[in-house]
Design a protein around this motif. Structure first.
Motif, PDB file in Angstrom:
ATOM      1  N   UNK A 190     112.256  19.929  49.996  1.00 36.91           N
ATOM      2  CA  UNK A 190     111.456  20.544  49.650  1.00 36.91           C
ATOM      3  C   UNK A 190     110.402  22.291  50.525  1.00 36.91           C
ATOM      4  N   UNK A 191     109.720  20.642  51.041  1.00 36.53           N
ATOM      5  CA  UNK A 191     108.671  21.867  52.134  1.00 36.53           C
ATOM      6  C   UNK A 191     109.676  22.376  53.322  1.00 36.53           C
ATOM      7  N   UNK A 229     114.223  34.953  61.611  1.00 37.47           N
ATOM      8  CA  UNK A 229     113.331  35.177  62.727  1.00 37.47           C
ATOM      9  C   UNK A 229     112.994  35.280  64.473  1.00 37.47           C
ATOM     10  N   UNK A 230     114.003  34.417  64.258  1.00 42.21           N
ATOM     11  CA  UNK A 230     114.756  33.784  65.916  1.00 42.21           C
ATOM     12  C   UNK A 230     113.302  33.031  66.797  1.00 42.21           C
ATOM     13  N   UNK A 231     113.439  32.028  65.559  1.00 38.06           N
ATOM     14  CA  UNK A 231     112.139  31.451  66.001  1.00 38.06           C
ATOM     15  C   UNK A 231     112.674  30.125  66.684  1.00 38.06           C
ATOM     16  N   UNK A 232     111.224  29.465  67.528  1.00 32.67           N
ATOM     17  CA  UNK A 232     111.305  27.628  67.387  1.00 32.67           C
ATOM     18  C   UNK A 232     111.188  27.186  66.823  1.00 32.67           C
ATOM     19  N   UNK A 233     112.020  25.563  66.984  1.00 35.03           N
ATOM     20  CA  UNK A 233     111.765  24.967  65.673  1.00 35.03           C
ATOM     21  C   UNK A 233     110.028  24.313  65.365  1.00 35.03           C
ATOM     22  N   UNK A 234     109.423  24.962  66.358  1.00 32.12           N
ATOM     23  CA  UNK A 234     108.557  24.335  65.529  1.00 32.12           C
ATOM     24  C   UNK A 234     107.651  25.238  64.651  1.00 32.12           C
ATOM     25  N   UNK A 235     107.568  26.726  65.517  1.00 33.32           N
ATOM     26  CA  UNK A 235     107.159  27.755  64.514  1.00 33.32           C
ATOM     27  C   UNK A 235     108.144  27.840  63.261  1.00 33.32           C
ATOM     28  N   UNK A 236     109.152  27.713  63.241  1.00 33.74           N
ATOM     29  CA  UNK A 236     109.903  27.514  62.061  1.00 33.74           C
ATOM     30  C   UNK A 236     109.805  26.890  61.147  1.00 33.74           C
ATOM     31  N   UNK A 237     108.815  25.523  61.474  1.00 29.53           N
ATOM     32  CA  UNK A 237     108.606  24.572  60.350  1.00 29.53           C
ATOM     33  C   UNK A 237     107.639  24.686  60.042  1.00 29.53           C
ATOM     34  N   UNK A 238     106.429  25.357  60.962  1.00 34.97           N
ATOM     35  CA  UNK A 238     104.629  26.383  60.102  1.00 34.97           C
ATOM     36  C   UNK A 238     105.465  27.722  59.194  1.00 34.97           C
ATOM     37  N   UNK A 243     108.282  27.438  57.634  1.00 33.92           N
ATOM     38  CA  UNK A 243     108.415  27.157  56.281  1.00 33.92           C
ATOM     39  C   UNK A 243     107.846  26.492  54.799  1.00 33.92           C
ATOM     40  N   UNK A 244     106.806  25.313  55.573  1.00 33.96           N
ATOM     41  CA  UNK A 244     105.934  25.187  55.260  1.00 33.96           C
ATOM     42  C   UNK A 244     105.267  26.471  54.107  1.00 33.96           C
ATOM     43  N   UNK A 245     104.605  27.280  55.040  1.00 31.41           N
ATOM     44  CA  UNK A 245     104.095  28.236  54.622  1.00 31.41           C
ATOM     45  C   UNK A 245     104.638  29.194  53.358  1.00 31.41           C
ATOM     46  N   UNK A 246     106.020  29.226  53.656  1.00 33.23           N
ATOM     47  CA  UNK A 246     107.024  29.914  52.427  1.00 33.23           C
ATOM     48  C   UNK A 246     106.421  28.224  50.968  1.00 33.23           C
ATOM     49  N   UNK A 247     106.568  27.793  51.472  1.00 34.06           N
ATOM     50  CA  UNK A 247     107.068  26.309  49.961  1.00 34.06           C
ATOM     51  C   UNK A 247     105.212  26.239  49.469  1.00 34.06           C
ATOM     52  N   UNK A 248     104.479  25.653  50.390  1.00 33.51           N
ATOM     53  CA  UNK A 248     103.506  25.284  49.960  1.00 33.51           C
ATOM     54  C   UNK A 248     102.627  25.713  48.567  1.00 33.51           C
ATOM     55  N   UNK A 249     102.510  26.476  48.618  1.00 34.28           N
ATOM     56  CA  UNK A 249     101.884  27.610  47.129  1.00 34.28           C
ATOM     57  C   UNK A 249     102.878  27.206  46.172  1.00 34.28           C
ATOM     58  N   UNK A 250     104.176  26.311  46.179  1.00 36.17           N
ATOM     59  CA  UNK A 250     105.148  26.647  45.056  1.00 36.17           C
ATOM     60  C   UNK A 250     105.202  27.962  44.396  1.00 36.17           C
ATOM     61  N   UNK A 251     105.617  28.859  43.468  1.00 36.72           N
ATOM     62  CA  UNK A 251     106.072  30.234  43.628  1.00 36.72           C
ATOM     63  C   UNK A 251     106.651  29.944  43.596  1.00 36.72           C
ATOM     64  N   UNK A 252     107.387  31.440  43.840  1.00 36.02           N
ATOM     65  CA  UNK A 252     108.953  31.356  44.091  1.00 36.02           C
ATOM     66  C   UNK A 252     110.088  30.540  45.002  1.00 36.02           C
ATOM     67  N   UNK A 253     109.190  30.474  45.818  1.00 31.85           N
ATOM     68  CA  UNK A 253     109.783  28.710  46.428  1.00 31.85           C
ATOM     69  C   UNK A 253     110.375  27.710  45.747  1.00 31.85           C
ATOM     70  N   UNK A 254     109.195  27.319  44.866  1.00 35.60           N
ATOM     71  CA  UNK A 254     109.630  26.348  44.423  1.00 35.60           C
ATOM     72  C   UNK A 254     110.732  26.393  43.167  1.00 35.60           C
ATOM     73  N   UNK A 255     110.052  27.588  42.542  1.00 32.87           N
ATOM     74  CA  UNK A 255     111.439  28.563  41.476  1.00 32.87           C
ATOM     75  C   UNK A 255     112.769  28.396  42.310  1.00 32.87           C
ATOM     76  N   UNK A 256     113.075  28.820  43.224  1.00 35.75           N
ATOM     77  CA  UNK A 256     114.271  28.890  43.676  1.00 35.75           C
ATOM     78  C   UNK A 256     114.872  27.383  43.502  1.00 35.75           C
TER      79      UNK A 256
END
Length: 251
Positions: free
Chosen positions: A152-153, A164-173, A175-188
């Motif tokens: 999920x996270x 966003x043409x990101x490297x792996x580490x920043x993309x993981x960060x 990704x977690x920023x999008x999903x951590x609060x639930x909301x739309x990411x959890x609903x999707x």
């Protein structure tokens, strides 16, 4: 769906990757098999996401590995092929949503290394969780929660790399920023899980009961369905990145 215009040919990628990983048992139960299969959002949604294979009956293995199933060559080549195809696939979807022309080779060169890094991250994480689960029965729950939580996270990660043409580490960060609060990411994620499950009911009933040829036909006919799922996920992730605000977007 307007986003499909001009890129329907991309459906070959979910089919090829599903076929590549096709060392799976196809059973003849002698009757009618009804099943349900669902998944969290996935970068390349192949036909296996929509097919529930029975666990009993006469087994015929759907073998499509072109280099054999023994040794290190097959898995290493599989990882590389998956990374290359996923890089070009997600890059083309992103460009389509942005109104740009496909530049498959450019996207393959730009994103393959990061995609390979994500595959390695997933591989190591899964192995670690499996080893923890093997310690004793109570740790099985830890493994289960870890696998579901990780799925999920970090499900947006590969989409973020491309969007966003990101490297792996920043993309993981991100990704977690999008999903951590639930909301739309959890609903999707829940809606995606339900949608794949709903598709799997008729898909399993129609294709799996026809054995080897039916399952192969299912992988072909479900590939465009997977493409629609992946376009929808990319569009959702791009909207979610916009919602994070300009102060945290990459410059």
């Amino acid at each position: 769906m307007n986003a499909l215009d001009g890129i329907r040919w991309l459906a070959v990628v979910p089919f090829v990757l599903a076929l590549w990983s096709g060392n799976r048992p196809v059973h003849d139960t002698g009757g009618v098999h009804l099943g349900l299969s669902g998944s969290l959002p996935y970068p390349v949604t192949g036909g296996w996401s929509f097919l529930d294979l029975p666990s009993t009956g006469v087994t015929e293995t759907l073998t499509t590995d072109p280099v054999g199933s023994t040794g290190l060559l097959a898995p290493l080549l599989g990882v590389l092929v998956t990374a290359v195809l996923a890089a070009g696939y997600l890059g083309t979807i992103h460009r389509q949503l942005a109104g740009e022309q496909p530049q498959v080779l450019t996207d393959v060169r730009r994103y393959t290394v990061s995609v390979l890094g994500f595959q390695l991250f997933v591989f190591i994480s899964v192995i670690a969780l499996v080893l923890i689960g093997a310690l004793s029965a109570p740790f099985v729950l830890v493994t289960f929660v870890g696998l579901i939580g990780g799925g999920y996270f970090f499900y947006p990660a590969l989409f973020v790399i491309v969007a966003e043409d990101r490297d792996l580490l920043s993309a993981l960060q991100r990704s977690y920023a999008i999903t951590r609060s639930g909301g739309a990411a959890f609903s999707y994620a829940v809606r995606y899980l339900i949608a794949t499950a709903l598709v799997s009911i008729p898909a399993t009933a129609v294709f799996v009961n026809l054995g080897y040829p039916g399952t192969l036909a299912g992988l072909i006919l479900l590939a465009p369905v997977g493409l629609v799922f992946d376009i929808t996920t990319m569009a959702f992730i791009e909207d979610a990145l916009d919602d994070l605000g300009p102060e945290v977007r990459r410059t």
